[in-house]
Write an enzyme that holds these catalytic residues in place. Structure first.
Site, PDB file in Angstrom:
ATOM      1  N   ILE A  17       0.403  -1.301  -0.249  1.00 11.17           N
ATOM      2  CA  ILE A  17      -0.229   0.258   0.173  1.00 11.17           C
ATOM      3  C   ILE A  17       0.495   1.416  -0.289  1.00 11.17           C
ATOM      4  O   ILE A  17       0.850   2.229  -0.946  1.00 11.17           O
ATOM      5  CB  ILE A  17      -0.927   0.377   1.178  1.00 11.17           C
ATOM      6  CG1 ILE A  17      -2.148   0.854   1.401  1.00 11.17           C
ATOM      7  CG2 ILE A  17      -0.353  -0.068   2.402  1.00 11.17           C
ATOM      8  CD1 ILE A  17      -3.546   0.928   0.143  1.00 11.17           C
ATOM      9  N   ASN A  30      -4.314   3.761  14.317  1.00 10.43           N
ATOM     10  CA  ASN A  30      -4.965   2.972  15.654  1.00 10.43           C
ATOM     11  C   ASN A  30      -6.085   4.771  16.252  1.00 10.43           C
ATOM     12  O   ASN A  30      -5.686   5.523  15.019  1.00 10.43           O
ATOM     13  CB  ASN A  30      -4.769   2.998  16.581  1.00 10.43           C
ATOM     14  CG  ASN A  30      -2.852   3.636  16.868  1.00 10.43           C
ATOM     15  OD1 ASN A  30      -2.831   4.505  17.443  1.00 10.43           O
ATOM     16  ND2 ASN A  30      -2.345   3.087  16.913  1.00 10.43           N
ATOM     17  N   GLY A  38       2.924  -2.723  11.792  1.00 10.46           N
ATOM     18  CA  GLY A  38       2.106  -2.610  10.347  1.00 10.46           C
ATOM     19  C   GLY A  38       1.575  -1.957   9.687  1.00 10.46           C
ATOM     20  O   GLY A  38       3.385  -1.526   9.330  1.00 10.46           O
ATOM     21  N   VAL A  39       1.088  -2.072   8.707  1.00  9.43           N
ATOM     22  CA  VAL A  39       0.394  -0.636   7.982  1.00  9.43           C
ATOM     23  C   VAL A  39       0.867   0.353   8.472  1.00  9.43           C
ATOM     24  O   VAL A  39       1.467   1.145   7.888  1.00  9.43           O
ATOM     25  CB  VAL A  39      -0.236  -1.040   7.201  1.00  9.43           C
ATOM     26  CG1 VAL A  39      -0.615  -0.143   6.154  1.00  9.43           C
ATOM     27  CG2 VAL A  39      -1.145  -2.223   6.742  1.00  9.43           C
ATOM     28  N   ASP A  40      -0.043   0.697   9.546  1.00  9.65           N
ATOM     29  CA  ASP A  40      -0.036   1.927   9.419  1.00  9.65           C
ATOM     30  C   ASP A  40       1.760   2.848  10.095  1.00  9.65           C
ATOM     31  O   ASP A  40       2.316   4.091   9.733  1.00  9.65           O
ATOM     32  CB  ASP A  40      -0.628   2.388  11.765  1.00  9.65           C
ATOM     33  CG  ASP A  40      -0.690   3.887  11.781  1.00  9.65           C
ATOM     34  OD1 ASP A  40      -0.247   4.646  11.032  1.00  9.65           O
ATOM     35  OD2 ASP A  40      -0.764   3.588  13.027  1.00  9.65           O
ATOM     36  N   SER A 130      -7.712  -4.144   9.585  1.00 13.10           N
ATOM     37  CA  SER A 130      -8.530  -4.675  10.660  1.00 13.10           C
ATOM     38  C   SER A 130      -7.711  -6.422  10.947  1.00 13.10           C
ATOM     39  O   SER A 130      -7.693  -7.345  11.807  1.00 13.10           O
ATOM     40  CB  SER A 130      -9.808  -5.285  10.740  1.00 13.10           C
ATOM     41  OG  SER A 130      -9.836  -3.445  11.905  1.00 13.10           O
ATOM     42  N   GLY A 132      -4.651  -7.379  10.624  1.00 12.90           N
ATOM     43  CA  GLY A 132      -3.536  -7.488  10.896  1.00 12.90           C
ATOM     44  C   GLY A 132      -3.525  -8.053  12.305  1.00 12.90           C
ATOM     45  O   GLY A 132      -4.030  -8.891  12.658  1.00 12.90           O
TER      46      GLY A 132
HETATM   47  P1  ADP Z   1      -5.126  -3.652  11.170  1.00 13.88           P
HETATM   48  O1  ADP Z   1      -4.475  -3.126  13.143  1.00 13.88           O
HETATM   49  O2  ADP Z   1      -5.807  -3.040  11.258  1.00 13.88           O
HETATM   50  O3  ADP Z   1      -5.368  -5.158  11.410  1.00 13.88           O
HETATM   51  P2  ADP Z   1      -2.204  -4.595  10.370  1.00 13.88           P
HETATM   52  O4  ADP Z   1      -1.338  -3.073   9.588  1.00 13.88           O
HETATM   53  O5  ADP Z   1      -1.896  -4.835  11.803  1.00 13.88           O
HETATM   54  O6  ADP Z   1      -3.471  -3.884  10.667  1.00 13.88           O
HETATM   55  O7  ADP Z   1      -2.820  -4.595   8.696  1.00 13.88           O
HETATM   56  C1  ADP Z   1      -3.747  -4.823   8.200  1.00 13.88           C
HETATM   57  C2  ADP Z   1      -3.655  -6.123   6.607  1.00 13.88           C
HETATM   58  O8  ADP Z   1      -3.166  -5.299   5.954  1.00 13.88           O
HETATM   59  C3  ADP Z   1      -2.837  -7.109   7.304  1.00 13.88           C
HETATM   60  O9  ADP Z   1      -3.781  -8.225   6.381  1.00 13.88           O
HETATM   61  C4  ADP Z   1      -2.137  -7.417   6.611  1.00 13.88           C
HETATM   62  O10 ADP Z   1      -1.316  -8.856   5.828  1.00 13.88           O
HETATM   63  C5  ADP Z   1      -1.373  -6.453   5.672  1.00 13.88           C
HETATM   64  N1  ADP Z   1      -0.570  -5.400   5.294  1.00 13.88           N
HETATM   65  C6  ADP Z   1       0.868  -5.464   6.383  1.00 13.88           C
HETATM   66  N2  ADP Z   1       1.432  -4.486   5.851  1.00 13.88           N
HETATM   67  C7  ADP Z   1       1.549  -4.103   4.484  1.00 13.88           C
HETATM   68  C8  ADP Z   1       1.548  -3.619   3.098  1.00 13.88           C
HETATM   69  N3  ADP Z   1       2.881  -2.698   3.678  1.00 13.88           N
HETATM   70  N4  ADP Z   1       1.056  -3.366   1.860  1.00 13.88           N
HETATM   71  C9  ADP Z   1      -0.954  -3.231   2.493  1.00 13.88           C
HETATM   72  N5  ADP Z   1      -1.134  -4.370   3.114  1.00 13.88           N
HETATM   73  C10 ADP Z   1      -0.362  -4.808   4.014  1.00 13.88           C
END
Ligand code: ADP
Length: 185
Positions: A17, A30, A38-40, A130, A132
């Site tokens: 992403i 969050n 994670g993505v954040d 959500s 992850g």
């Molecule tokens: P949440 O806290 O909303 O669960 P996460 O960041 O933990 O968010 O992960 C959400 C989803 O994004 C997970 O399914 C994870 O595998 C996926 N993910 C992790 N890194 C990336 C990225 N760089 N680009 C796209 N998706 C990602």
């Protein structure tokens, strides 16, 4: 997989992403808006420190010091990202209350899309919100996510929505759901 809905496009891709060049990308943040794992964390890292500064400003000014509530969305610039904007939304933590989680997850997608439209944005990439750290089962999340996006696109002249799935495993789940939800397309 790419389909057309009411003159708009909905596409599923495997990708990162943080690398997407749609006008906006969605950050599954969050409520603190202060970054995290994670993505954040990856989005904040790629965008640079100015993103955190703008998020702090939003907390103080738009949110009166409070957390961004689950299902709500706010917008910032994209700074060092290819995307011009980041829409930050908070997905629900999966705690087993399916109905409540469905409503909140659906709101996260719809509020992000409405905020994008309000800002004149015509292309947006979502991750799988959500699924992850927040532990929402992927299959259930894919049904809610895709139904929300399909409903929005059916009623709006928007442009292009991309779901950027991090691996083939996630992609396959979303693809199967999309095929089930759109048998006639
Ligand atoms: P949440 O806290 O909303 O669960 P996460 O960041 O933990 O968010 O992960 C959400 C989803 O994004 C997970 O399914 C994870 O595998 C996926 N993910 C992790 N890194 C990336 C990225 N760089 N680009 C796209 N998706 C990602």
């Amino acid at each position: 997989m790419k389909i057309e809905i009411n003159g708009n496009s909905l596409e599923l891709i495997v990708g990162d992403i943080t690398m997407q060049d749609t006008e906006a990308i969605v950050n599954p943040a969050n409520g603190t808006l202060m970054g995290g794992g994670g993505v954040d964390g990856a989005i904040h890292h790629a965008a640079g420190g100015e993103l955190l500064e703008e998020c702090k400003q939003i907390r103080e000014e738009e949110l009166d010091g409070n957390y961004l509530r689950t299902g709500k969305a706010v917008i910032t610039k994209g700074y060092n990202l290819k995307a011009l904007y980041v829409i930050h939304t908070v997905g629900p933590v999966w705690e087993g209350n399916r109905e409540d989680a469905e409503t909140k997850l659906s709101h996260a997608y719809i509020n992000s899309l409405q905020l994008a439209k309000k800002n004149g944005i015509t292309s947006i990439s979502f991750p799988s919100i959500s699924t992850g750290v927040y532990r929402y089962p992927t299959k259930l999340a894919s049904i809610v996510a895709l139904q929300a996006i399909i409903d929005f696109l059916s009623e709006n002249n928007f442009g292009s929505v991309v779901l950027t799935l991090y691996s083939e495993k996630y992609y396959d789940v979303y693809e199967e759901t999309l095929k089930n939800l759109t048998p006639k397309i």
